[in-house]
Motif scaffolding. Structure first.
Motif, PDB file in Angstrom:
ATOM      1  N   HIS A 278     -16.982   0.591   5.913  1.00  8.99           N
ATOM      2  CA  HIS A 278     -16.507   1.961   6.095  1.00  8.99           C
ATOM      3  C   HIS A 278     -17.670   2.793   6.632  1.00  8.99           C
TER       4      HIS A 278
ATOM      5  N   ALA B 143     -10.771   9.722  -7.322  1.00 14.45           N
ATOM      6  CA  ALA B 143      -9.567  10.551  -7.292  1.00 14.45           C
ATOM      7  C   ALA B 143      -8.728  10.263  -8.525  1.00 14.45           C
TER       8      ALA B 143
ATOM      9  N   THR C 259      -2.383   9.295   3.378  1.00 10.03           N
ATOM     10  CA  THR C 259      -2.667   9.494   1.972  1.00 10.03           C
ATOM     11  C   THR C 259      -3.777  10.517   1.804  1.00 10.03           C
TER      12      THR C 259
ATOM     13  N   MET D 132     -16.295  -2.086   2.092  1.00 12.69           N
ATOM     14  CA  MET D 132     -15.085  -1.518   1.525  1.00 12.69           C
ATOM     15  C   MET D 132     -14.577  -2.434   0.442  1.00 12.69           C
ATOM     16  N   ARG D 133     -14.153  -1.813  -0.675  1.00 13.91           N
ATOM     17  CA  ARG D 133     -13.586  -2.621  -1.746  1.00 13.91           C
ATOM     18  C   ARG D 133     -12.201  -3.069  -1.312  1.00 13.91           C
TER      19      ARG D 133
ATOM     20  N   TYR E 142       0.866  -1.166   0.000  1.00 12.36           N
ATOM     21  CA  TYR E 142       0.000   0.000   0.000  1.00 12.36           C
ATOM     22  C   TYR E 142       0.906   1.220   0.000  1.00 12.36           C
TER      23      TYR E 142
ATOM     24  N   ILE F 292     -11.112   8.668  -1.858  1.00 17.14           N
ATOM     25  CA  ILE F 292     -10.376   7.696  -2.655  1.00 17.14           C
ATOM     26  C   ILE F 292     -11.114   7.386  -3.967  1.00 17.14           C
ATOM     27  N   GLN F 293     -12.466   7.321  -3.883  1.00 14.72           N
ATOM     28  CA  GLN F 293     -13.240   7.028  -5.089  1.00 14.72           C
ATOM     29  C   GLN F 293     -13.224   8.256  -5.977  1.00 14.72           C
TER      30      GLN F 293
ATOM     31  N   LYS G  57      -9.186  -6.349  -1.830  1.00 18.25           N
ATOM     32  CA  LYS G  57      -8.871  -7.507  -2.644  1.00 18.25           C
ATOM     33  C   LYS G  57      -9.054  -8.802  -1.866  1.00 18.25           C
TER      34      LYS G  57
ATOM     35  N   ASP H  94      -7.198 -11.390  -1.858  1.00 10.12           N
ATOM     36  CA  ASP H  94      -5.994 -11.979  -1.267  1.00 10.12           C
ATOM     37  C   ASP H  94      -5.343 -11.026  -0.266  1.00 10.12           C
TER      38      ASP H  94
ATOM     39  N   HIS I 172      -6.195  12.429  -1.297  1.00 13.50           N
ATOM     40  CA  HIS I 172      -6.597  12.114  -2.662  1.00 13.50           C
ATOM     41  C   HIS I 172      -6.868  13.377  -3.461  1.00 13.50           C
TER      42      HIS I 172
END
Lengths: 481, 104, 503
Positions: C257, C144, C132, C268-269, C88, C141-142, C271, C273, C134
């Motif tokens: 979230h 950005a 972080t 929350m999106r 990340y 975050i979405q 992954k 893995d 954006h």
């Protein structure tokens, strides 16, 4: 003659040079000029260096000469030209690990060993080629092209500190530092016919050494003789508050040990490490042990069956740690970045382009060994093997002061001779056990094997046993002449 | 010891998964080569997986040190130029990255 | 949602609270641990994860972590660090150094003010990530276009306290966080500032049919930045889960979230893995193995904890049982570490009610300054009000100016309150005098009242007839005539005296 002839020869040693400079027999600037001339003459054939620091080195040498002119002692390495493996961080000087990933990275800080060398009066001449991120045993894995063995340009210099070994063997410098994770100092030293030392884990600070496998990595010297290596160890070793794994024990008196002889010293020849060696190497090695016995050492054979698990354990632990250590190369803060639509594609593109095949292979292997469901079977189990080997060594050292084996199972091999990764990994068969146990070990040249290429004898000692290791190493050196 | 480990082999799908975990983009040729090579290496490593070491404790450090601590005192920081000169993309004193799709 | 819709369902809540430790430097390097500095100025090779750098553990961080453990009645054990590997951009080394299988503190408990004990599973040390931001219209975050990373926070020491799933309502969760916050502040481990991110809460929420022993599938709610949000997030999430289950659906274990604006939680999106963290022992650090003397020193050096201090302050103030206004004021004062002010005033014989009110209201609102106000100065102010030299209104104004003066003096010290633990004396009488706040003697007051009664005979008749409401009219008029210097209570008693005399 053809290129197979020896290109150049080692120059005078560290101590000789320092004395010459201190007594104004030779100025540091003249010493350096000799080096640079030799580099200019032969480097394009050998490719020991990623970077030669012409101007900076000249400036430093003249500073040393100034100090001497003013009656100030620049230190035990006054004017001694030294090369550094290109995974040792040098402030404002590129440090690449022979990887495209760090090709343009300029460290803003010095490794502790660099500061120590400079404080001792050394002149840093350049950064040496290596297998990318120290992963390899031939220096063929450098992103900037292989290094050639100065003893015979048709052969590899070994690795991963192949550039360091070649720079000393070719007479470019008096001494080079390398790093040894599974034999990366000792094996190239052996293949190039120089002395290489891996000190006890924690003896030499790792601060500023770009990590491959943190629990195995150790910095050490490559030199033309055993005494020089002892002196360099004394200079670069010692406690460093910036390395939590640094040992707070004095690291001195090594030079004195070199004069003590081997009378009554118990020398164990490790069956499991001798057996895989080729006949020519075995022959040279046996000559060495015979001669040791002749001057008073008590030589005996010892079997340590646990060592046969060493290679497999090593090739789980080292890649596992490497997969984590090399994760930071993600294109965000420094080093290579290859553009991507989003941050994850950028990271993936960067890492795919920045790492060579062997680095990728080990990252994959290590990631697998640590991944969910496999940890216990692979990494956990390998760590238990580590305990097993360390304990086995402990038992052996109840009966012996040092253990001996050939450093490498063969003399230098040709370029491209080992395509199969496992075949290449076998080059480390005799050296990795010392890394797993954290013990000191060194390679001392002894005679020649096939193709008139050098053979190295490995002297291993228990934790903090450098004194007895140098004691025996110095005698082997004497017997070789 | 898991069944997978005793098999000592790795499937192409696993190689794809591992590459994704390690943020490596591998082409088909690399995937094939790694599947083969990792399989051979893991085969060799399985000699380790097969030993009964239940009574042996794992060793993560070659030396048994403890309580290595530093005092809570300030040390020098880097200059912004040191960061900027090495950064692939530096913007307004920060490291700029392409858009982030996932939360950590 | 109201708690009624929970009928037939039990709520089960466990909380993970990340607390930034109040050290001078980061966890593994000597960079300043400070909030709000210009981006990427508090970084070095170690916290930036430069190749070749190595971590060295901050002893103060270990001490503070052990104090937290001691305050939470934990076992303090030998511990070690692991690497938690994931990619990340805010993670400089692509792994977080954290305690995994051997945390420094285990198996403790925390007692809520209601007397209920919440189990503490562990409280371990780890490093913080960078921050972080954006770029783009939304600032989220979405959507950005790109993001910027500041590593000043990377490597700041954290202690993550993980509770057992012992809480059963949003209120209990809020009480837990309040109490934990007060304990962390009392330990000297944290400044407790949720608004600056010093304290961050993740809530694990699940529901089950009342009476059922089996735990439901839980969801982890992130981004809860205040106590108010915590309550809302838990209530929303519980209602959501119940609704899903009532419609025959199943709860998927996931991270959700909390959106402050909408008051809702959303998936929350992340992954598939992303949770294979490939933990392994951090080879660059060695074990922490505190001996008995070290642990004993930590335990014995622990200052009194909030529960004990509340009991002391409550008894001295004659505060009521939990939940009463005076008890709430006691809790507030203790939670902000201002008990010394009130206790000092009580020792000087001040009115406990007044001391508590000034402290819990005015002083707590400006806690940074109040922590550096000398208790003797506060005591003098409260005494002035207690004996009636100044009115409550005046007292609040004077206290405000006293704290202004403290702020000024702190600024002269360099603006940083972090390193300074001393007190400043401020003279409340001087401030009162400069504002012309003088005690009005009763004769003057009585004369003023006479004047007002004369001009408002109708209102006075109503007062005499027993209309209590009209009393406030006279108080207001008195205030107006004396420019705020009259004391409301003194006016009422004067009016009563006038009535009784006439009567």
């Amino acid at each position: 003659m053809t290129s197979t002839q020896r290109t150049s020869f080692p120059r005078q040693g560290v101590r000789e040079t320092a004395i010459a400079v201190k007594t104004r027999f030779q100025s540091a600037s003249d010493v350096l000029s000799d080096c640079l001339e030799e580099i200019a003459r032969c480097e394009d054939k050998i490719h020991a260096f990623n970077l030669v620091l012409d101007n900076q080195a000249r400036q430093r040498a003249s500073e040393i000469d100034d100090l001497i002119a003013r009656g100030i002692d620049p230190g035990p390495l006054a004017g001694v030209p030294v090369a550094l493996k290109d995974n040792i961080c040098t402030r404002e000087i590129a440090t690449t690990c022979s990887s495209k990933m760090l090709e343009r990275w300029i460290p803003p800080y010095n490794a502790t060993v660099v500061a120590k060398l400079q404080d001792a009066g050394a002149v840093i001449v350049g950064k040496t080629n290596m297998d990318e991120f120290a992963m390899g045993s031939s220096t063929e894995n450098s992103a900037f092209g292989p290094t050639r063995n100065p003893c015979n340009l048709d052969y590899v210099p070994g690795g991963s500190s192949g550039g360091s070994a070649a720079s000393v063997a070719a007479g470019f410098v008096c001494c080079a530092l390398g790093s040894d994770t599974g034999g990366s100092i000792r094996q190239p030293a052996s293949l190039c016919g120089v002395v290489g030392v891996k000190p006890t884990y924690g003896r030499v600070s790792r601060y500023g050494l770009i990590a491959f496998a943190s629990s195995l990595d150790q910095i050490g010297p490559l030199c033309v003789n055993v005494g020089d290596a002892a002196l360099i160890c004394e200079v670069i070793g010692g406690y460093d508050p910036r390395d939590s794994t640094s040992i707070d024990e004095p690291f001195s008196g090594l030079l004195d040990s070199c004069d003590k002889g081997v009378d009554g010293i118990r020398v164990g020849v490790v069956t499991e490490l001798l057996a895989p060696a080729s006949p020519d190497v075995q022959a040279a090695f046996t000559k060495c042990t015979d001669k040791l016995a002749a001057i008073g050492a008590k030589v005996d054979e010892i079997s340590i069956p646990e060592l046969s698990y060493g290679l497999a354990a090593y090739y789980l632990i080292a890649p596992a740690e490497a997969s984590s250590n090399l994760a930071r190369y993600d294109g965000v803060r420094y080093g290579l970045r290859v553009a991507g639509q989003d941050v994850e594609s950028m990271m993936r593109a960067t890492r795919s382009a920045g790492f060579g095949p062997e680095v990728k292979r080990r990252i994959m292997l290590g990631t697998y060994a640590l991944s969910s469901g496999y940890y216990d079977a692979y990494y956990g189990q390998a760590q238990r093997v580590r305990t097993l080997i360390t304990k086995a060594f402990g038992r052996a050292y109840e009966s012996f002061d040092v253990l001996l084996s050939p450093t490498s199972p063969t003399v230098a091999f040709g370029f491209g001779a080992k395509q199969d990764p496992l075949d290449m990994y076998n080059s480390d068969i005799a050296t990795i056990a010392s890394n797993l146990a954290g013990h000191p070990a060194m390679s001392v040249p002894f005679g020649l094997g096939a193709n008139n290429l050098p053979v190295g004898v490995q002297v291993m000692a228990p934790t903090l046993g450098e004194a007895v290791m140098f004691q025996v190493g110095a005698q082997i050196e004497g017997l070789a002449q | 010891m898991t069944d997978q480990a005793s098999r000592g082999k790795i499937s192409r799908e696993e190689v794809v998964h591992i590459a994704s975990l390690a943020r490596l983009g591998l082409d088909d040729g690399e995937l094939d080569a790694f599947t083969r090579e990792l399989g051979a290496i893991l085969d060799h490593a399985s000699t380790v997986a097969e030993i009964d070491l239940r009574d042996v404790s794992p060793m993560s450090h070659p030396i048994a040190l403890s309580n290595v601590l530093r005092d809570d005192v300030l040390d020098e920081c880097l200059e912004l130029e040191d960061l900027q000169s090495n950064a692939p993309d530096f913007f307004e004193g920060k490291f700029r990255v392409p858009k982030i799709l996932d939360e950590p | 949602m109201s708690s009624d819709s929970l009928e037939g369902w039990d709520l089960v809540i466990g909380l993970e609270v990340h607390c930034e430790l109040d050290t001078n430097t980061k966890l593994f390097c000597g960079c300043p641990n400070s909030f709000g500095d210009s981006p990427n100025t508090n970084v070095c090779p170690v916290c930036l994860g430069l190749p070749g750098s190595l971590p060295v553990l901050n002893s103060r961080a270990v001490d503070l972590a052990m104090r937290i453990g001691a305050a939470l009645h934990c076992d303090i054990r030998p511990s070690r660090f692991h690497r938690k590997n994931y990619f990340y951009p805010d993670m400089p080394k692509a792994f977080q150094i954290s305690q995994y299988d051997a945390p420094i503190n285990c198996d403790g408990w925390l007692e809520l003010t209601t007397g209920k004990r919440v189990g503490i599973e562990r409280a371990h040390i780890e490093e913080d990530t960078g921050k972080t931001t954006h770029l783009g219209e939304s600032g989220r975050i979405q959507g950005a276009s790109s993001s910027l990373v500041d590593y000043n926070r990377a490597g700041v020491p954290l202690v993550e306290t993980v509770s057992a799933p012992d809480m059963n309502s949003a209120q209990e969760a809020k009480d837990y966080v309040s109490e934990l916050r007060a304990i962390l502040v009392a330990c000297g481990a944290s400044d407790g500032k949720m608004e600056e991110g010093s304290l961050r809460v993740d809530a694990n929420v699940s529901v089950r049919r009342s009476g059922s022993k089996e735990l439901g599938t839980r969801c982890e709610i992130k981004n809860v930045n205040s106590l108010k949000s915590l309550g809302k997030a838990i209530e929303f999430e519980a209602a959501r889960q119940i609704a899903v289950l009532q419609q025959g659906g199943t709860i998927r274990q996931e991270t959700r979230h909390f959106n402050e604006d909408t008051g809702e939680t959303s998936s929350m999106r992340s992954k598939e893995d992303s949770h294979d963290y490939r933990y392994f022992p951090e080879p660059d650090l060695v074990v922490i193995s505190p001996d008995e003397a070290w642990i004993g020193g930590i335990r014995s050096g622990l200052p009194p904890m909030p529960a004990e201090r509340r009991a002391l302050l409550g008894s001295k103030c004659g505060a009521g049982s939990p939940g009463t206004p005076s008890s709430n004021q006691v809790s507030t004062v203790v939670a902000h570490g201002l008990d010394a002010l009130v206790l000092g005033a009580l020792d000087d014989g001040a009115d406990p009610r007044i001391a508590l009110s000034r402290c819990a209201n005015e002083a707590v609102a400006r806690v940074d300054a109040a922590l550096h106000l000398a208790p003797t100065s506060f005591s003098r102010l409260v005494t002035m009000e207690s004996v009636g030299d100044i009115t409550a209104t005046q007292s609040k104004l004077v206290l405000g100016e006293m704290l202004d003066e403290v702020d000024q003096k702190l600024e002269e010290l360099g603006g940083s309150t972090g390193g300074f633990g001393g007190y400043f004396e401020v003279d409340p009488e001087a401030i009162a005098n400069s504002k012309g706040f003088e005690k009005l003697d009763n004769t003057t007051l009585a004369r003023t009242l006479d004047d007002i009664v004369e001009s408002n005979p109708g209102e006075w008749e109503r007062f005499l007839a027993g209309d209590e409401k009209v009393a406030q009219f006279f108080v207001g008029q008195m205030m107006k005539s004396t420019r705020g210097q009259a004391d409301g209570k003194a006016v009422i008693s004067l009016m009563n005296a006038r009535r009784d005399k006439k009567g």
